[in-house]
Design an enzyme around this catalytic site. Structure first.
Site, mmCIF file in Angstrom:
data_model
loop_
_atom_site.group_PDB
_atom_site.id
_atom_site.type_symbol
_atom_site.label_atom_id
_atom_site.label_comp_id
_atom_site.label_asym_id
_atom_site.label_seq_id
_atom_site.Cartn_x
_atom_site.Cartn_y
_atom_site.Cartn_z
ATOM 1 N N GLY A 13 11.351 1.707 13.368
ATOM 2 C CA GLY A 13 12.132 1.493 12.153
ATOM 3 C C GLY A 13 12.066 2.683 11.213
ATOM 4 O O GLY A 13 12.221 3.830 11.627
ATOM 5 N N TYR A 193 4.385 -11.564 0.494
ATOM 6 C CA TYR A 193 5.005 -10.252 0.670
ATOM 7 C C TYR A 193 5.391 -9.659 -0.690
ATOM 8 O O TYR A 193 5.054 -8.520 -1.006
ATOM 9 C CB TYR A 193 6.237 -10.373 1.571
ATOM 10 C CG TYR A 193 6.898 -9.043 1.870
ATOM 11 C CD1 TYR A 193 6.382 -8.193 2.847
ATOM 12 C CD2 TYR A 193 8.033 -8.639 1.173
ATOM 13 C CE1 TYR A 193 6.978 -6.969 3.118
ATOM 14 C CE2 TYR A 193 8.638 -7.412 1.441
ATOM 15 C CZ TYR A 193 8.108 -6.586 2.413
ATOM 16 O OH TYR A 193 8.698 -5.376 2.679
#
Length: 332
Positions: A13, A193
């Site tokens: 990524g 998160y």
């Protein structure tokens, strides 16, 4: 002499795209890629050398969710290098993500849907757990592991002839409402998160206050919405395939829909070219892409309270002290 860039990431990524883009900017740099295991490191190195065969690329094995691994990797790096010019702190996890469709529907009805789709505010929750060190897994991997690595590499980062740089990957999902000083590991909530990314913003702000005088500068970036392994874990792949044409359209209204890892690394690469003394430590640099695909960087003031940042930093130092007592055998 060659500039050394250390990139701890999952080496796919944005992490992989960043490595390739840095070498496009300066083929003389020595790139050290940090991955969780030797197989991943070597596979990533091969991919980089396929497009940049003359590049200097070395590897180090480090699992940022495992404190013993971090201490071993830091010791190895201290033996191998005399200084680090750039450290890109890019690794991150979002375990068991869930979409709150009720909240998404409410956003549609109240006209807040674009805000929700660009920040995931209120629509993304995660189920966290304790890791092998007894820490909340998301906090440990996304923030504390990076913090420990930086602290262990301080002698390579401070007091050099030229400034050294820390560049943290944060998120537009970093929100003060998800973070609590009394529960900074986010054991009690469902937005671990978001909490870990807000904690990243706080940490960067304090590190500048503490270490700018020693030539260490810290910056925070947001890669935008990138289609990566993390994103694909949120919804089944077939759904993403159905949604992709809509997402390309959304980009005309939501510039943070960078979508590709190459576009997502725009702010990371832009910072590579800046003089850190002139950057605002309270700004987050966002990778953006226009509807027609032009990449650019947008600076946005961070919503951080500097007093909270200082208190959080003290808590990190206390946790570090407790940790090092357990692993004293791995220290020099």
């Amino acid at each position: 002499s060659a500039r050394l860039s250390l990139t701890p990431s999952h080496c796919s990524g944005v992490g992989l795209a960043l490595c390739q883009r840095l070498l496009e900017e300066d083929g003389r740099i020595h790139l050290c890629i940090a991955c969780r295991n030797e197989h991943k490191s070597e596979a990533t190195r091969d991919l980089i050398l396929a497009t940049h065969p003359a590049a200097q690329v070395s590897t180090v094995e480090v699992d940022l969710g495992n404190l013993a691994s971090i201490l071993r990797a830091a010791r190895e790096l201290r033996c191998r290098f005399q200084r680090l010019d750039f450290v890109y702190l890019n690794a991150g996890i979002m375990p068991n993500p869930h979409v709150n469709f009720k909240a998404l529907w409410h956003g549609l009805l109240t006209g807040r849907v674009l805000h929700m789709l660009t920040t995931a505010e209120g629509i993304m929750t995660q189920t966290d757990r304790l890791n092998g060190d007894g820490l909340q897994e998301v906090f440990a991997t996304n923030l504390f592991g990076h913090f420990m690595l930086v602290r262990q590499l301080q002698c390579l980062l401070c007091g050099n002839e030229k400034p050294s740089r820390l560049i943290w990957t944060s998120s537009s999902n970093a929100r003060e409402s998800a973070f609590s000083l009394s529960d900074y590991q986010h054991a009690k909530g469902q937005e671990s998160y978001s909490s870990s990314k807000y904690a990243t913003d706080l940490t960067s702000v304090v590190l500048n206050r503490k270490f700018n005088g020693q030539g260490l500068y810290s910056s925070v970036v947001c890669p935008g919405l990138v289609m990566s392994n993390m994103t694909y874990s949120i919804l089944p792949i077939f759904l993403w395939k159905l949604l992709m044409p809509i997402m390309w359209l959304i980009r005309f209204f939501a510039k943070t829909y960078t979508l590709t890892p190459y576009n997502g690394a725009e702010a990371h690469v832009w910072l590579f070219k800046q003089k850190p003394e002139y950057l605002d430590s309270l700004v987050k640099y966002h990778s953006c892409t226009s509807g027609l695909g032009r990449c650019y960087v947008e600076p946005r003031k961070m919503d951080v309270d500097e007093d909270t940042a200082e208190k959080f930093y003290q808590k990190l130092l206390e946790l570090e002290e407790q940790t090092l007592e357990k692993y004293h055998d791995l220290l020099d």
